[in-house]
Motif scaffolding. Structure first.
Motif, PDB file in Angstrom:
ATOM      1  N   GLY A 187      37.956  41.587  45.542  1.00  0.00           N
ATOM      2  CA  GLY A 187      37.524  40.941  46.768  1.00  0.00           C
ATOM      3  C   GLY A 187      37.139  39.492  46.552  1.00  0.00           C
ATOM      4  N   LEU A 188      36.502  39.204  45.426  1.00  0.00           N
ATOM      5  CA  LEU A 188      36.108  37.833  45.111  1.00  0.00           C
ATOM      6  C   LEU A 188      37.330  36.943  44.945  1.00  0.00           C
ATOM      7  N   LEU A 189      38.420  37.532  44.487  1.00  0.00           N
ATOM      8  CA  LEU A 189      39.658  36.784  44.282  1.00  0.00           C
ATOM      9  C   LEU A 189      40.565  36.797  45.510  1.00  0.00           C
ATOM     10  N   ASP A 190      40.120  37.477  46.562  1.00  0.00           N
ATOM     11  CA  ASP A 190      40.918  37.625  47.791  1.00  0.00           C
ATOM     12  C   ASP A 190      42.212  38.389  47.537  1.00  0.00           C
ATOM     13  N   PHE A 191      42.104  39.418  46.703  1.00  0.00           N
ATOM     14  CA  PHE A 191      43.225  40.313  46.442  1.00  0.00           C
ATOM     15  C   PHE A 191      42.762  41.738  46.688  1.00  0.00           C
ATOM     16  N   THR A 192      43.705  42.638  46.757  1.00  0.00           N
ATOM     17  CA  THR A 192      43.349  44.042  46.917  1.00  0.00           C
ATOM     18  C   THR A 192      43.051  44.655  45.553  1.00  0.00           C
ATOM     19  N   LYS A 193      42.305  45.747  45.604  1.00  0.00           N
ATOM     20  CA  LYS A 193      41.985  46.452  44.366  1.00  0.00           C
ATOM     21  C   LYS A 193      43.251  46.918  43.663  1.00  0.00           C
ATOM     22  N   MET A 194      44.205  47.420  44.403  1.00  0.00           N
ATOM     23  CA  MET A 194      45.435  47.927  43.804  1.00  0.00           C
ATOM     24  C   MET A 194      46.227  46.814  43.137  1.00  0.00           C
TER      25      MET A 194
END
Length: 237
Positions: free
Chosen positions: A55-62
């Motif tokens: 989330g901090l990187l603005d990506f999804t966990k997957m």
């Protein structure tokens, strides 16, 4: 456990990992590690999760799993990023000066990243930066009459002292290197009220000379011991 360790070794020592599927990589292990360090620095190691870092990187966990298999490997990358590089060994400096600088740099690392105390315990994979810290001590003591195991033990002894001071300071919420001040705050009133029962402790706590120097005092005594051993070994015969 073994699989996580093997994955960590691959990430720490292998070529930069590239996802095996999907679009062109938009992340790097360095960015992922830096995000994990940011979370740990602000919220503690327990707050670190794949979800939060993603989330901090603005990506999804997957999407994060395409680069890092799991949390154990993520923490290994975070440690490698946070420990930094040890002080460079100058060409002309005594072994004692080198080890003093080494210990102070390590103490600074624990002050900046207190969670490293929890992340660097037990059997685990070491990265190039962490191994470089060990290399500095062993190399500084080379040629001074100590055996290989003794040089390794010296590194463990120094690291243990630095860790002990850092852990005590963290547990008391104080800055690294000031456990005496924390002890005074915790015990001062009690000792004063019962000075007749504990006169030696009361007198020692009342003496301001050399206070707040636990890191330096212990470090100097360790180095004094190594110096005495080196002198005995090199002056034999």
């Amino acid at each position: 456990m073994a699989e996580a360790a093997n994955n960590a070794v691959r990430l720490l020592w292998g070529p930069p990992a590239r996802p095996t599927r999907g679009p062109k990589p938009a992340l790097s292990l360095e960015r992922i590690a830096a995000a994990g360090v940011e979370v740990a620095d602000t919220e503690g190691l327990g707050a670190v999760s794949m979800q939060k870092v993603a989330g901090l990187l603005d990506f999804t966990k997957m999407s994060l799993y395409r680069y890092v298999p799991g949390k154990a490997e993520l923490i290994a990358l975070m440690v490698e990023s946070a420990v930094g590089r040890p002080p460079t060994a100058p060409e002309v400096t005594s072994w004692r000066d080198q080890l003093t600088a080494w210990a102070h740099h390590m103490a600074d690392s624990f002050t900046r990243h207190p969670w490293l105390l929890d992340a660097t315990v037990g059997p685990r994979a070491l990265g190039p930066r962490e191994l470089a810290w060990l290399e500095r001590v062993v190399a500084a003591l080379d040629g001074h009459g100590l055996t290989g195991p003794e040089r390794m033990d010296a590194a463990v002894l120094l690291a243990g002292h630095v860790r002990g001071i850092a852990a005590q300071s963290r547990s008391n919420g104080g800055p690294a290197g000031n456990p005496e001040a924390e002890l005074l705050a915790a015990l001062g009133t009690v000792v004063q009220e019962h000075a007749d029962r504990f006169p030696a402790v009361a007198a020692a706590m009342a003496d301001p000379a050399g206070r707040d120097q636990a890191l330096e005092f212990g470090l100097e005594r360790i180095l004094d011991g190594l110096a005495a051993l080196i002198e005995r070994r090199t002056n034999v015969g």
